[in-house]
Motif scaffolding. Structure first.
Motif, PDB file in Angstrom:
ATOM      1  N   ALA A  89      -5.525   2.202  -3.958  1.00  0.00           N
ATOM      2  CA  ALA A  89      -5.974   0.819  -3.710  1.00  0.00           C
ATOM      3  C   ALA A  89      -5.813  -0.029  -4.964  1.00  0.00           C
ATOM      4  CB  ALA A  89      -7.424   0.827  -3.249  1.00  0.00           C
ATOM      5  N   ALA A 138      -2.244  -0.895  -5.507  1.00  0.00           N
ATOM      6  CA  ALA A 138      -1.761  -1.836  -4.491  1.00  0.00           C
ATOM      7  C   ALA A 138      -2.386  -3.218  -4.645  1.00  0.00           C
ATOM      8  CB  ALA A 138      -2.061  -1.290  -3.095  1.00  0.00           C
ATOM      9  N   MET A 191       0.831  -1.208   0.000  1.00  0.00           N
ATOM     10  CA  MET A 191       0.000   0.000   0.000  1.00  0.00           C
ATOM     11  C   MET A 191       0.865   1.258   0.000  1.00  0.00           C
ATOM     12  SD  MET A 191      -2.944  -1.079   2.751  1.00  0.00           S
ATOM     13  CE  MET A 191      -3.854  -2.610   2.590  1.00  0.00           C
ATOM     14  N   VAL A 241      -7.446  -0.450   2.617  1.00  0.00           N
ATOM     15  CA  VAL A 241      -6.499   0.646   2.814  1.00  0.00           C
ATOM     16  C   VAL A 241      -6.895   1.452   4.050  1.00  0.00           C
ATOM     17  CG1 VAL A 241      -5.499   2.747   1.840  1.00  0.00           C
ATOM     18  CG2 VAL A 241      -5.976   0.790   0.354  1.00  0.00           C
TER      19      VAL A 241
END
Length: 229
Positions: free
Chosen positions: A32, A35, A10, A42
């Motif tokens: 998000a 990631a 993240m 998150v």
């Protein structure tokens, strides 16, 4: 997946987004997505956009200071320590341009993040100030130190002023180097190492050579710049 690994994913994604878009424009949805997690996850881990950005600033600033300090052998002479520190600084910023952009450029324009960025600069200035004092001590073994400014307080102020100037110049040079994409066909690692060496050499020639004159009692003066004849 372990929490630490997930958080790293993240933060890595957030650093890229914040570096490219800035704090205000950055989207938690985009972070998000990059990631590879859901936006609620998150928020579960980092709680808010502000805390996420703060975590990025903290991580990247700590990584830079760690890289600089690890690159310096305190048993070496002051000029060698400065060279190693500068080279480590420029190498790290070249290899982590997004991290440099986040805490040096993006964080400085938004409170309270600017406080964290300022702390890193203070640490850099303290590090360089200590090297200047070390250079004074080394020079004292070979001859008298230059007289002005008189007194311990004056010399401390002069050392801090020189350190501020050197750190500011290094920051400016790092920013310029990151926009200079001429690699000459080299790999990214080769380009980073070559650029770091060149930038460090530039700073040593610009700053340390002049400091050497000061330590040897040959400071520049306005009178010396007056036209003759």
């Amino acid at each position: 997946m372990p929490r630490a690994v997930r958080e790293k994913q993240m933060l890595d994604a957030a650093v890229r987004v914040f570096a490219a878009q800035g704090y205000q424009a950055a989207s938690m949805d985009e972070i998000a997505r990059r990631a590879g997690v859901s936006k609620p996850l998150v928020y579960l881990y980092l709680h808010s956009k502000e805390e996420l950005f703060s975590a990025c600033v903290e991580r990247e600033s700590r990584a830079l200071m760690t890289a600089v300090l690890r690159g310096v052998d305190v048993r070496q002479p002051a000029d060698r320590q400065l060279w190693d520190g500068l080279r480590s600084f420029f190498l790290h910023t070249a290899e982590h341009p997004d991290g440099w952009a986040v805490f040096h450029t993006r964080a400085r324009t938004h409170e309270p993040f600017a406080t964290a960025a300022a702390k890193v600069r203070e640490d850099m200035v303290s590090f360089v100030t200590a090297l200047i004092h070390a250079a004074h001590r080394e020079q004292a073994q070979h001859g008298p130190l230059p007289g002005p400014p008189a007194g311990a307080e004056g010399k401390e102020r002069e050392a801090v002023a020189l350190a501020q100037a050197l750190v500011g110049a290094a920051e400016s040079l790092a920013g310029w180097a990151l926009t200079d994409s001429r690699t000459g066909g080299m790999s990214a690692d080769q380009a980073s190492a070559t650029g770091a060496n060149q930038a460090a050499a530039t700073m040593m020639n610009f700053a340390w050579a002049g400091l050497g004159n000061l330590l040897e009692g040959r400071p520049w003066t306005a009178a010396a710049a007056q036209p003759t004849g």
